[in-house]
Design a protein around this motif. Sequence first.
Motif, short mmCIF file in Angstrom:
data_model
loop_
_atom_site.label_atom_id
_atom_site.label_comp_id
_atom_site.label_asym_id
_atom_site.label_seq_id
_atom_site.Cartn_x
_atom_site.Cartn_y
_atom_site.Cartn_z
N SER A 1 50.88 47.58 31.96
CA SER A 1 50.31 46.88 33.12
C SER A 1 49.08 46.14 32.65
O SER A 1 48.66 46.27 31.49
N ASP A 2 48.49 45.35 33.54
CA ASP A 2 47.21 44.70 33.25
C ASP A 2 47.20 43.97 31.90
O ASP A 2 46.32 44.22 31.06
N THR A 3 48.16 43.10 31.71
CA THR A 3 48.20 42.29 30.48
C THR A 3 47.44 40.97 30.67
O THR A 3 47.10 40.31 29.68
N GLY B 1 51.66 45.44 37.34
CA GLY B 1 50.78 44.46 38.00
C GLY B 1 49.60 43.97 37.18
O GLY B 1 49.27 44.55 36.14
N ASP B 2 48.96 42.87 37.66
CA ASP B 2 47.92 42.17 36.90
C ASP B 2 48.50 41.61 35.60
O ASP B 2 47.93 41.79 34.53
N PHE B 3 49.63 40.90 35.72
CA PHE B 3 50.18 40.24 34.53
C PHE B 3 49.52 38.88 34.29
O PHE B 3 49.73 38.26 33.26
N GLU C 1 40.63 47.80 49.15
CA GLU C 1 39.85 46.57 49.09
C GLU C 1 38.76 46.65 48.00
O GLU C 1 38.03 47.62 47.90
N PHE C 2 38.71 45.61 47.15
CA PHE C 2 37.66 45.50 46.14
C PHE C 2 37.57 44.05 45.70
O PHE C 2 38.50 43.52 45.10
N GLY C 3 36.49 43.38 46.05
CA GLY C 3 36.29 42.01 45.59
C GLY C 3 37.04 40.94 46.38
O GLY C 3 36.91 39.77 46.08
N LEU D 1 39.09 56.95 37.15
CA LEU D 1 37.64 57.09 36.92
C LEU D 1 37.09 55.80 36.32
O LEU D 1 37.45 55.41 35.21
N VAL D 2 36.23 55.12 37.08
CA VAL D 2 35.62 53.86 36.63
C VAL D 2 34.49 54.19 35.67
O VAL D 2 33.86 55.25 35.78
N CYS D 3 34.19 53.28 34.72
CA CYS D 3 33.16 53.59 33.70
C CYS D 3 31.79 53.83 34.31
O CYS D 3 30.96 54.51 33.72
N ARG E 1 34.96 57.22 41.36
CA ARG E 1 36.43 57.27 41.49
C ARG E 1 36.87 56.09 42.35
O ARG E 1 36.25 55.81 43.37
N ALA E 2 37.96 55.41 41.95
CA ALA E 2 38.42 54.24 42.71
C ALA E 2 39.81 54.44 43.29
O ALA E 2 40.32 53.57 44.00
N GLY E 3 40.46 55.58 43.02
CA GLY E 3 41.83 55.79 43.48
C GLY E 3 41.91 55.95 44.99
O GLY E 3 40.92 56.17 45.67
N GLY F 1 48.22 51.01 37.20
CA GLY F 1 47.26 50.43 36.24
C GLY F 1 45.95 50.23 36.96
O GLY F 1 45.40 51.15 37.54
N HIS F 2 45.45 48.98 36.97
CA HIS F 2 44.32 48.52 37.77
C HIS F 2 42.96 48.98 37.26
O HIS F 2 42.08 48.16 37.04
N ILE F 3 42.77 50.28 37.10
CA ILE F 3 41.50 50.77 36.55
C ILE F 3 41.73 50.88 35.03
O ILE F 3 42.25 51.89 34.54
N ASP G 1 41.80 46.91 28.06
CA ASP G 1 40.70 47.83 28.27
C ASP G 1 39.68 47.19 29.20
O ASP G 1 39.91 46.11 29.74
N ILE G 2 38.53 47.82 29.34
CA ILE G 2 37.52 47.36 30.29
C ILE G 2 37.00 45.96 29.95
O ILE G 2 36.57 45.20 30.82
N ASN G 3 37.10 45.57 28.67
CA ASN G 3 36.65 44.24 28.25
C ASN G 3 37.79 43.21 28.24
O ASN G 3 37.66 42.16 27.62
N TYR G 4 38.89 43.53 28.92
CA TYR G 4 40.05 42.64 28.96
C TYR G 4 40.58 42.33 27.56
O TYR G 4 40.99 41.23 27.26
N ILE G 5 40.56 43.34 26.70
CA ILE G 5 41.19 43.23 25.39
C ILE G 5 42.44 44.11 25.41
O ILE G 5 42.34 45.30 25.76
P1 5GP Z 1 40.96 44.10 37.85
O1 5GP Z 1 39.99 42.98 38.17
O2 5GP Z 1 41.72 43.77 36.60
O3 5GP Z 1 41.84 44.43 39.01
O4 5GP Z 1 40.10 45.38 37.55
C1 5GP Z 1 39.28 45.41 36.40
C2 5GP Z 1 38.20 46.44 36.48
O5 5GP Z 1 37.45 46.30 37.69
C3 5GP Z 1 38.68 47.88 36.49
O6 5GP Z 1 38.98 48.34 35.20
C4 5GP Z 1 37.46 48.58 37.11
O7 5GP Z 1 36.45 48.74 36.14
C5 5GP Z 1 36.98 47.57 38.14
N1 5GP Z 1 37.55 47.86 39.47
C6 5GP Z 1 38.73 47.43 40.00
N2 5GP Z 1 38.92 47.92 41.23
C7 5GP Z 1 37.87 48.70 41.50
C8 5GP Z 1 37.48 49.49 42.64
O8 5GP Z 1 38.18 49.59 43.66
N3 5GP Z 1 36.29 50.15 42.56
C9 5GP Z 1 35.50 50.08 41.45
N4 5GP Z 1 34.35 50.76 41.45
N5 5GP Z 1 35.83 49.34 40.36
C10 5GP Z 1 36.99 48.67 40.38
#
Ligand code: 5GP
Length: 291
Positions: A47-49, A70-72, A180-182, A220-222, A226-228, A248-250, A271-275
Amino acid sequence: MVTVHRLSDDPTAAWKEIQKTQKVFKLNVKIPTKPVEPNKVRFVCMSDTHSLIRNIMFDIPDGDVFIHAGDFTKCGQRDEVAQFNKWLETLPHKHKIVISGNHELSFDQKFSNIFKKKMASRQQTIEEQVPSTYGNPKDDICDAVNTDNIRQYLTNCIYLEDSGIDLYGIKIYGTPWQPEFGGWAFNLCRGVECLSKWNLIPNDVDILITHTPPLGHGDLVCSGVRAGCVELLSTVQNRLQPKYHVFGHIHEGYGVTSDGKVVFINASTCDINYIPNNLPGSCDRKQHLRE
Ligand code: 5GP
Ligand code: MN
Ligand code: MN
Ligand code: MN
């Protein structure tokens, strides 16, 4: 019946409470060294390529079914989708299953319509409409939301969106929604809205594919939070009990865990740096599960 948790809006606090009643086993991920055995079916999960396939430095293991959770793409532009589709064609797997994530803007009609309306009103700058464009140039986002019938560019896979398919007698279901995020695609409010989508998943699913992790597994976000989704965990544990839950996603939650019944796979390739460093691996279910 699954109900909305009191702490649904605060997954970090919810997990502090819920984890007292649960175990989380960590499973080792290994690249398979042997070819697929004739009496078995091998699933290979990624996922997340994020349109970074050309940067991948590892071989993708052969198997019967390829899953992408997802996140292709970076923002769901037509060219990105077409490029991903071309790459899918080169994979040896007999069946390829793909779902969307929050970055596939063009696959979410509601997102596209609202975005276009806001653009037309010209009352806000694009930066105000999308707080962070995740580094995407504004033209790319406009291009994505203005592409009609984006699914026509995904010809080399089975695209699932709140739908399922049976392969080898194994019931597979996929859904793109996340808490919802962003303000990106397939975002829903935590609680009732997310649960309404999980309620569409049939009881007898064997392999569940979502973009978001459930609470407590690969979420677990860095930053330490928790984002689940709390209701996704309840749905998976109390109603569905699939054999595998792939998501995937996190990105930083990459890896495989189990509660002793369900195997949870965070298949984030980036990974977290999109590598795109994380391997699509396999693990032996029997070795770790006490059934
Ligand atoms: P993407 O933008 O690819 O969906 O997510 C990339 C990164 O954004 C994740 O690895 C995570 O660090 C952060 N992120 C995505 N969704 C959430 C969320 O719902 N809550 C938090 N705290 N971080 C998120
Ligand atoms: Mn991602
Ligand atoms: Mn079941
Ligand atoms: Mn995502």
